[in-house]
Design a protein around this motif. Structure first.
Motif, PDB file in Angstrom:
ATOM      1  N   MET A 331       4.576 -29.400  25.623  1.00 14.52           N
ATOM      2  CA  MET A 331       4.381 -28.648  26.864  1.00 14.52           C
ATOM      3  C   MET A 331       3.508 -27.406  26.663  1.00 14.52           C
ATOM      4  O   MET A 331       2.929 -26.898  27.610  1.00 14.52           O
ATOM      5  CB  MET A 331       5.734 -28.273  27.482  1.00 14.52           C
ATOM      6  N   TYR A 332       3.395 -26.935  25.437  1.00 14.85           N
ATOM      7  CA  TYR A 332       2.528 -25.788  25.165  1.00 14.85           C
ATOM      8  C   TYR A 332       1.043 -26.135  25.334  1.00 14.85           C
ATOM      9  O   TYR A 332       0.203 -25.243  25.362  1.00 14.85           O
ATOM     10  CB  TYR A 332       2.781 -25.241  23.759  1.00 14.85           C
ATOM     11  N   THR A 333       0.716 -27.418  25.429  1.00 18.30           N
ATOM     12  CA  THR A 333      -0.688 -27.813  25.644  1.00 18.30           C
ATOM     13  C   THR A 333      -1.012 -27.955  27.126  1.00 18.30           C
ATOM     14  O   THR A 333      -2.150 -28.258  27.480  1.00 18.30           O
ATOM     15  CB  THR A 333      -0.997 -29.147  24.940  1.00 18.30           C
ATOM     16  N   ASP A 334      -0.031 -27.728  28.004  1.00 15.79           N
ATOM     17  CA  ASP A 334      -0.254 -27.850  29.444  1.00 15.79           C
ATOM     18  C   ASP A 334      -1.297 -26.831  29.905  1.00 15.79           C
ATOM     19  O   ASP A 334      -1.354 -25.696  29.410  1.00 15.79           O
ATOM     20  CB  ASP A 334       1.069 -27.626  30.193  1.00 15.79           C
ATOM     21  N   LYS A 335      -2.122 -27.216  30.877  1.00 19.88           N
ATOM     22  CA  LYS A 335      -3.218 -26.351  31.318  1.00 19.88           C
ATOM     23  C   LYS A 335      -2.741 -25.103  32.043  1.00 19.88           C
ATOM     24  O   LYS A 335      -3.520 -24.168  32.238  1.00 19.88           O
ATOM     25  CB  LYS A 335      -4.188 -27.146  32.200  1.00 19.88           C
ATOM     26  N   LYS A 336      -1.470 -25.059  32.462  1.00 22.21           N
ATOM     27  CA  LYS A 336      -0.951 -23.856  33.131  1.00 22.21           C
ATOM     28  C   LYS A 336      -0.481 -22.796  32.137  1.00 22.21           C
ATOM     29  O   LYS A 336      -0.137 -21.680  32.548  1.00 22.21           O
ATOM     30  CB  LYS A 336       0.211 -24.232  34.063  1.00 22.21           C
ATOM     31  N   VAL A 337      -0.414 -23.134  30.844  1.00 22.74           N
ATOM     32  CA  VAL A 337       0.050 -22.182  29.839  1.00 22.74           C
ATOM     33  C   VAL A 337      -0.859 -20.956  29.825  1.00 22.74           C
ATOM     34  O   VAL A 337      -2.084 -21.074  29.827  1.00 22.74           O
ATOM     35  CB  VAL A 337       0.089 -22.843  28.438  1.00 22.74           C
ATOM     36  N   ARG A 338      -0.234 -19.780  29.833  1.00 24.15           N
ATOM     37  CA  ARG A 338      -0.974 -18.521  29.766  1.00 24.15           C
ATOM     38  C   ARG A 338      -0.288 -17.627  28.736  1.00 24.15           C
ATOM     39  O   ARG A 338       0.931 -17.477  28.751  1.00 24.15           O
ATOM     40  CB  ARG A 338      -1.003 -17.799  31.118  1.00 24.15           C
ATOM     41  N   LYS A 339      -1.087 -17.048  27.851  1.00 23.99           N
ATOM     42  CA  LYS A 339      -0.582 -16.137  26.824  1.00 23.99           C
ATOM     43  C   LYS A 339       0.546 -16.779  26.008  1.00 23.99           C
ATOM     44  O   LYS A 339       1.535 -16.128  25.651  1.00 23.99           O
ATOM     45  CB  LYS A 339      -0.114 -14.823  27.456  1.00 23.99           C
ATOM     46  N   GLY A 340       0.395 -18.071  25.755  1.00 24.25           N
ATOM     47  CA  GLY A 340       1.343 -18.766  24.904  1.00 24.25           C
ATOM     48  C   GLY A 340       2.703 -19.001  25.527  1.00 24.25           C
ATOM     49  O   GLY A 340       3.681 -19.245  24.806  1.00 24.25           O
ATOM     50  N   ARG A 341       2.782 -18.989  26.863  1.00 23.70           N
ATOM     51  CA  ARG A 341       4.069 -19.190  27.542  1.00 23.70           C
ATOM     52  C   ARG A 341       3.974 -20.403  28.469  1.00 23.70           C
ATOM     53  O   ARG A 341       3.011 -20.551  29.239  1.00 23.70           O
ATOM     54  CB  ARG A 341       4.463 -17.944  28.347  1.00 23.70           C
ATOM     55  N   ILE A 342       4.971 -21.280  28.368  1.00 16.55           N
ATOM     56  CA  ILE A 342       5.037 -22.470  29.219  1.00 16.55           C
ATOM     57  C   ILE A 342       5.323 -22.039  30.649  1.00 16.55           C
ATOM     58  O   ILE A 342       6.186 -21.199  30.906  1.00 16.55           O
ATOM     59  CB  ILE A 342       6.126 -23.436  28.724  1.00 16.55           C
ATOM     60  N   ARG A 343       4.599 -22.617  31.591  1.00 15.27           N
ATOM     61  CA  ARG A 343       4.763 -22.259  32.995  1.00 15.27           C
ATOM     62  C   ARG A 343       5.100 -23.514  33.814  1.00 15.27           C
ATOM     63  O   ARG A 343       4.605 -24.605  33.525  1.00 15.27           O
ATOM     64  CB  ARG A 343       3.499 -21.600  33.565  1.00 15.27           C
ATOM     65  N   PHE A 344       5.917 -23.325  34.824  1.00 16.36           N
ATOM     66  CA  PHE A 344       6.307 -24.394  35.734  1.00 16.36           C
ATOM     67  C   PHE A 344       5.971 -23.993  37.162  1.00 16.36           C
ATOM     68  O   PHE A 344       5.914 -22.798  37.487  1.00 16.36           O
ATOM     69  CB  PHE A 344       7.822 -24.637  35.675  1.00 16.36           C
ATOM     70  N   VAL A 345       5.742 -24.993  38.014  1.00 15.51           N
ATOM     71  CA  VAL A 345       5.802 -24.784  39.457  1.00 15.51           C
ATOM     72  C   VAL A 345       7.111 -25.419  39.931  1.00 15.51           C
ATOM     73  O   VAL A 345       7.559 -26.418  39.376  1.00 15.51           O
ATOM     74  CB  VAL A 345       4.595 -25.386  40.202  1.00 15.51           C
ATOM     75  N   PHE A 346       7.728 -24.799  40.940  1.00 15.42           N
ATOM     76  CA  PHE A 346       9.043 -25.250  41.394  1.00 15.42           C
ATOM     77  C   PHE A 346       9.074 -25.457  42.896  1.00 15.42           C
ATOM     78  O   PHE A 346       8.449 -24.698  43.660  1.00 15.42           O
ATOM     79  CB  PHE A 346      10.120 -24.211  41.040  1.00 15.42           C
ATOM     80  N   GLN A 347       9.805 -26.483  43.319  1.00 14.22           N
ATOM     81  CA  GLN A 347      10.049 -26.642  44.738  1.00 14.22           C
ATOM     82  C   GLN A 347      11.143 -25.673  45.175  1.00 14.22           C
ATOM     83  O   GLN A 347      12.013 -25.297  44.385  1.00 14.22           O
ATOM     84  CB  GLN A 347      10.432 -28.083  45.071  1.00 14.22           C
ATOM     85  N   ALA A 348      11.080 -25.261  46.427  1.00 10.15           N
ATOM     86  CA  ALA A 348      12.110 -24.406  47.017  1.00 10.15           C
ATOM     87  C   ALA A 348      12.802 -25.253  48.068  1.00 10.15           C
ATOM     88  O   ALA A 348      12.329 -25.376  49.196  1.00 10.15           O
ATOM     89  CB  ALA A 348      11.495 -23.153  47.638  1.00 10.15           C
ATOM     90  N   GLY A 349      13.899 -25.888  47.695  1.00 10.98           N
ATOM     91  CA  GLY A 349      14.500 -26.875  48.579  1.00 10.98           C
ATOM     92  C   GLY A 349      13.644 -28.133  48.565  1.00 10.98           C
ATOM     93  O   GLY A 349      12.973 -28.443  47.580  1.00 10.98           O
ATOM     94  N   ILE A 350      13.624 -28.847  49.677  1.00 11.93           N
ATOM     95  CA  ILE A 350      12.795 -30.049  49.806  1.00 11.93           C
ATOM     96  C   ILE A 350      11.767 -29.798  50.903  1.00 11.93           C
ATOM     97  O   ILE A 350      12.115 -29.456  52.034  1.00 11.93           O
ATOM     98  CB  ILE A 350      13.648 -31.279  50.138  1.00 11.93           C
ATOM     99  N   GLY A 351      10.482 -29.942  50.549  1.00 12.83           N
ATOM    100  CA  GLY A 351       9.411 -29.760  51.527  1.00 12.83           C
ATOM    101  C   GLY A 351       8.750 -28.407  51.479  1.00 12.83           C
ATOM    102  O   GLY A 351       7.938 -28.079  52.347  1.00 12.83           O
ATOM    103  N   ALA A 352       9.040 -27.601  50.471  1.00 11.15           N
ATOM    104  CA  ALA A 352       8.414 -26.285  50.327  1.00 11.15           C
ATOM    105  C   ALA A 352       8.349 -25.927  48.844  1.00 11.15           C
ATOM    106  O   ALA A 352       9.058 -26.504  48.021  1.00 11.15           O
ATOM    107  CB  ALA A 352       9.206 -25.224  51.096  1.00 11.15           C
ATOM    108  N   MET A 353       7.484 -24.955  48.531  1.00  9.22           N
ATOM    109  CA  MET A 353       7.298 -24.545  47.148  1.00  9.22           C
ATOM    110  C   MET A 353       7.660 -23.080  46.970  1.00  9.22           C
ATOM    111  O   MET A 353       7.492 -22.262  47.859  1.00  9.22           O
ATOM    112  CB  MET A 353       5.849 -24.788  46.718  1.00  9.22           C
ATOM    113  N   LYS A 354       8.164 -22.761  45.796  1.00  6.78           N
ATOM    114  CA  LYS A 354       8.561 -21.409  45.459  1.00  6.78           C
ATOM    115  C   LYS A 354       7.341 -20.590  45.048  1.00  6.78           C
ATOM    116  O   LYS A 354       6.523 -21.028  44.241  1.00  6.78           O
ATOM    117  CB  LYS A 354       9.561 -21.452  44.298  1.00  6.78           C
ATOM    118  N   SER A 355       7.191 -19.415  45.639  1.00  5.30           N
ATOM    119  CA  SER A 355       6.140 -18.489  45.204  1.00  5.30           C
ATOM    120  C   SER A 355       6.788 -17.317  44.488  1.00  5.30           C
ATOM    121  O   SER A 355       7.950 -16.969  44.747  1.00  5.30           O
ATOM    122  CB  SER A 355       5.304 -18.004  46.389  1.00  5.30           C
ATOM    123  N   PHE A 356       6.029 -16.698  43.600  1.00 14.94           N
ATOM    124  CA  PHE A 356       6.569 -15.653  42.737  1.00 14.94           C
ATOM    125  C   PHE A 356       5.781 -14.355  42.917  1.00 14.94           C
ATOM    126  O   PHE A 356       4.970 -14.237  43.835  1.00 14.94           O
ATOM    127  CB  PHE A 356       6.554 -16.132  41.281  1.00 14.94           C
TER     128      PHE A 356
END
Length: 379
Positions: A331-356
């Motif tokens: 997972m460290y080779t994922d293109k979303k990795v920044r500064k050596g940290r694994i990153r995820f995108v998450f759903q917020a319930g069903i039908g929406a996405m979590k923003s940070f």
């Protein structure tokens, strides 16, 4: 003393294109070519794989010849394992040996591996030539043929080398789904379920109620025309609504990577024995359980996502041959990795996405948190 000269290259480029959904669309493609959908083109290169060549590639070549278009067919071995820089170089050499130049057009016909590779080829050959995508799988219709992301895999990671190259048009031929092995059809359903999780709770409920009208529980293709049309249309609609706002994946478009942080890693670790959609299905299951642990979804919503994946005949558990350590390292080779940290995108319930914070759609997840979740999943 120095002198400065500014090179002003501001311009507005229209990358808009149509997506045509129907059955038996070779005729529509031929008519579009006759009406100049691509300009200043004298030669066409059909790029496909060894499976699609026999099913549809040769037939398209014949129709082009019957309508007086100069065209040749170039195929490569089917499968994600062939989506490499080496295959791209071989195709380029074959095109050059047949005197193809900047006046050519690439016609990509096949699934996601074909449209990814052919799109990358079109984006760099002659510093960019036009291309058309003719999707023959649900996976390509749902994902790879839309949005202009092209690329190849390397031993380190998937799709990290490529370009953005928008096609002139996309054709989604629902009739070709009838020739898909059921496993391939199910693979495409993973990206469809992902789209519903991202942006459309009603579509998610529709899939819950109508999955048996696509593929039965005992593995028979049903492919109800009305349901397939709705699936194809909503896949396009949801992906377009994201790509329109963020064509080059600066932030929002990352939400289309739901399930891909773990999924892409699993796909590579399996040696591509897992189909793309199968790996993404497991990645979606990992993501939603992590989202529940972090408080972004409820336990009921987690179960609904996993139950729908299972209803589509998709895997939801990490293969026993892949250890947690192997998965986290990959997972460290994922293109979303920044500064050596694994990153995820998450759903917020069903039908929406979590923003940070700051409106970001991906967030770092500490390795210890991941490890604890993976241990919990396996237990």
């Amino acid at each position: 003393m120095s002198t400065n000269f500014r090179v002003g290259l501001q311009k507005v480029v229209d990358h808009s294109y149509d997506i045509e959904i129907g059955e038996g669309l070779f005729g529509a493609l031929i008519e579009d070519l006759k009406h100049g959908i691509v300009e200043n083109v004298s030669k066409f290169a059909i790029v496909t794989d060894s499976k699609v060549e026999a099913l549809y590639g040769q037939a398209l070549l014949e129709q082009l010849h019957q309508n007086d278009f100069q065209a040749e067919l170039f195929s490569f071995p089917a499968g994600e394992k062939s989506k490499t820089r080496e295959t791209k170089a071989q195709l380029e050499d074959r095109l050059l040996s047949r005197s193809y130049g900047r006046d050519c057009c690439i016609l990509a016909i096949g699934g996601g591996a074909v449209t990814d590779l052919a799109g990358f080829l079109a984006g760099t050959f002659g510093r960019g030539v036009p291309s058309l995508n003719y999707a023959t799988t649900l996976l390509a219709a749902a994902d790879a043929s839309i949005g202009g992301k092209t690329g190849v895999n390397t031993p380190v990671a998937t799709n990290l080398i490529g370009v953005f190259h928008q096609p002139k048009k996309v054709y989604i031929d629902l009739a070709t789904w009838k020739t898909l092995p059921v496993r391939e059809l199910r693979s495409g359903l993973a990206e469809t379920i992902k789209h519903a999780c991202i942006a459309d709770a009603d579509f998610f409920e529709f899939l819950e109620q109508n999955m048996e009208r696509v593929v039965s529980s005992d593995g028979e293709l049903v492919l109800d025309r009305e349901v397939c049309e709705r699936i194809a249309f909503h896949n396009c609609e949801i992906k377009y609504s994201v790509v329109e706002k963020d064509e080059l994946e600066s932030n929002l478009r990352q939400i289309l990577n739901l399930g891909h942080t773990a999924g892409r890693a699993l796909e590579a670790l399996s040696g591509y024995e897992l189909l793309h959609g199968e790996a993404i299905a497991i990645g979606l299951a990992v993501q939603v359980q992590l989202a529940e642990q972090l408080g972004y979804v409820t336990a009921d919503q987690t179960q609904r996502v996993i139950a729908l994946l299972k209803k589509a005949g998709l895997p939801t558990e990490i293969p026993a041959t892949i250890t947690n350590r192997m998965l986290i390292d990959k997972m460290y080779t994922d293109k979303k990795v920044r500064k050596g940290r694994i990153r995820f995108v998450f759903q917020a319930g069903i039908g929406a996405m979590k923003s940070f914070e700051g409106g970001a759609y991906s967030t770092p997840v500490e390795e210890q948190v991941l490890s604890e979740l993976l241990n919990k999943i396996r237990s």
